[in-house]
Design a protein around this motif. Structure first.
Motif, short mmCIF file in Angstrom:
data_model
loop_
_atom_site.label_atom_id
_atom_site.label_comp_id
_atom_site.label_asym_id
_atom_site.label_seq_id
_atom_site.Cartn_x
_atom_site.Cartn_y
_atom_site.Cartn_z
N LEU A 98 11.78 -58.05 12.68
CA LEU A 98 11.58 -56.53 12.11
C LEU A 98 12.46 -55.50 13.33
O LEU A 98 13.08 -54.84 13.10
CB LEU A 98 10.33 -55.95 11.74
CG LEU A 98 10.44 -54.48 10.95
CD1 LEU A 98 11.55 -54.36 9.84
CD2 LEU A 98 9.03 -54.42 10.42
N ALA A 99 11.95 -55.84 14.42
CA ALA A 99 12.13 -55.20 15.91
C ALA A 99 13.75 -55.43 15.82
O ALA A 99 14.38 -54.19 15.94
CB ALA A 99 11.29 -55.55 16.89
N GLN A 100 14.13 -56.54 15.83
CA GLN A 100 15.49 -56.63 15.86
C GLN A 100 16.43 -55.94 15.02
O GLN A 100 17.37 -55.28 15.22
CB GLN A 100 16.00 -58.38 15.71
CG GLN A 100 17.13 -58.71 15.91
CD GLN A 100 17.82 -58.69 17.35
OE1 GLN A 100 17.19 -59.02 18.43
NE2 GLN A 100 18.99 -57.84 17.53
N GLU A 101 15.88 -55.99 13.63
CA GLU A 101 16.66 -55.27 12.65
C GLU A 101 16.71 -53.76 12.94
O GLU A 101 17.65 -53.01 12.75
CB GLU A 101 15.68 -55.47 11.16
CG GLU A 101 16.35 -56.21 10.23
CD GLU A 101 15.60 -56.23 9.18
OE1 GLU A 101 14.91 -57.42 9.17
OE2 GLU A 101 15.24 -55.35 8.44
N LEU A 102 15.51 -53.25 13.31
CA LEU A 102 15.23 -51.76 13.46
C LEU A 102 16.30 -51.33 14.66
O LEU A 102 16.57 -50.19 15.10
CB LEU A 102 13.69 -51.34 13.88
CG LEU A 102 12.88 -51.54 12.62
CD1 LEU A 102 11.50 -51.17 12.98
CD2 LEU A 102 13.60 -50.63 11.48
N SER A 103 16.29 -52.27 15.96
CA SER A 103 17.02 -51.90 17.14
C SER A 103 18.77 -51.88 16.73
O SER A 103 19.52 -51.42 17.48
CB SER A 103 16.92 -52.99 18.06
OG SER A 103 17.49 -54.16 17.70
N ILE A 147 5.13 -48.31 20.68
CA ILE A 147 4.99 -49.91 20.88
C ILE A 147 6.31 -50.46 19.90
O ILE A 147 6.99 -51.09 20.38
CB ILE A 147 3.83 -50.35 20.15
CG1 ILE A 147 2.74 -50.19 21.57
CG2 ILE A 147 3.88 -51.79 19.72
CD1 ILE A 147 1.28 -50.47 20.96
N LEU A 148 6.64 -49.82 18.66
CA LEU A 148 7.47 -50.14 18.06
C LEU A 148 9.01 -49.84 18.70
O LEU A 148 9.77 -50.64 18.87
CB LEU A 148 7.53 -49.27 16.71
CG LEU A 148 8.81 -49.55 15.69
CD1 LEU A 148 8.38 -49.38 14.40
CD2 LEU A 148 9.99 -48.79 15.78
N MET A 149 9.09 -48.54 19.36
CA MET A 149 10.13 -48.31 20.26
C MET A 149 10.40 -49.35 21.42
O MET A 149 11.77 -49.58 21.52
CB MET A 149 10.15 -46.59 20.88
CG MET A 149 10.13 -45.84 19.66
SD MET A 149 9.27 -44.23 20.15
CE MET A 149 10.68 -43.75 21.22
N ASP A 150 9.16 -49.43 22.22
CA ASP A 150 9.51 -50.60 23.20
C ASP A 150 9.91 -51.70 22.71
O ASP A 150 10.93 -52.34 23.47
CB ASP A 150 7.93 -50.80 23.76
CG ASP A 150 8.12 -51.29 25.08
OD1 ASP A 150 8.04 -51.04 26.23
OD2 ASP A 150 8.24 -52.99 25.05
N ALA A 151 9.40 -52.23 21.62
CA ALA A 151 9.99 -53.59 21.29
C ALA A 151 11.47 -53.43 20.80
O ALA A 151 12.27 -54.42 20.84
CB ALA A 151 9.09 -54.17 19.81
#
Ligand code: ADE
Length: 244
Positions: A98-103, A147-151
């Protein structure tokens, strides 16, 4: 000017941002324009002398709930909100995938709640996706947003600058990472023991090193995270132990 990855943060505590993300790798990336952010202070949309943003819950119960009309105004003040996310322990778990997707999204808007949460109607009308960073309750969404932003930030192109690192590390391959060692090769720790680096790592045999690391990653995942191990087995089409 906004960067390729721009984050709007709706919060009662704008001074919490960029916080730790202003340091180290993410801080450099912020300076270099690899990502940008803008905070929207919910208090600016409150009315009346008390400027309150919350009220007691219908149906009774503890705590206060953030008002939908005020949150809507805060959201609507953002010209291009992109995908809207509400940080909440009730949400979809944040994973590496999900982090990959959001990035890869150009713009996100993160809503940080306080108190008992936000009136459900504005989450519905503005189509917020709820995301949780883990099975525990924080006092507000701000640390979860950080945390979400860092990931995501460390996955942005040109930020880590080493695609191999990201490929090898924990979760990317569905396994926990193997242990790491550096100099000195032999080290006497405070408990009086002499601890040597596993011999294979100093052998220079890259094929055997890769096999050893894979085995270590598998053993660690099996013992520490049976849930991840099972998912990994299912993905690779191997039957679970004890099942036909
Ligand atoms: N807000 C409070 N607790 C949270 C959690 N675990 N994840 C995301 N947002 C939260």
């Amino acid at each position: 000017m906004t960067a390729r990855w721009h984050i709007n943060i709706i919060t009662l505590f704008p001074e919490m941002f960029p916080g730790p993300l202003g340091q180290s790798l993410s801080g450099k990336a912020l300076e270099n324009g690899k990502w940008s952010f803008k905070t929207v202070n919910i208090r600016d949309f409150a009315e009346g002398v008390h400027k309150s943003v919350d009220d007691t819950p219908y149906g009774g119960g503890a705590g206060m709930v953030m008002r939908p009309d005020i949150i809507e105004k805060a959201v609507r003040s953002i010209e291009n909100p992109g995908r809207k996310i509400y940080l909440s322990p009730r949400g979809t778990p944040l994973t590496q995938k999900l982090a990959q997707e959001l990035s890869e999204e150009p713009v996100l808007t993160l809503l940080c709640g306080r108190y008992e949460g936000v009136d459900q109607r504005v989450l519905d009308s503005e189509q917020f996706k709820e995301i949780s960073i883990g099975d525990y309750v924080l006092s507000g969404g701000e640390p979860a947003a950080l945390i979400l932003m860092d990931a995501c930030i460390r996955l942005l192109p040109e930020v880590v600058g080493n695609a191999e690192t990201t490929l090898e590390e924990s979760f990317s391959g569905g396994l926990l990472e193997y242990p790491h060692y550096t100099r000195p090769a032999e080290w006497r720790s405070a408990d009086g023991q002499t601890r040597a680096v596993p011999e294979i790592l100093t052998s220079g045999n890259h094929r055997n090193i890769a096999l050893w690391r894979k085995k270590q990653a598998e053993t660690l995942t099996q013992s520490r995270r049976p849930d991840l191990w099972q998912a990994c087995q299912e993905k690779s089409g191997k039957p679970e132990k004890g099942k036909k």
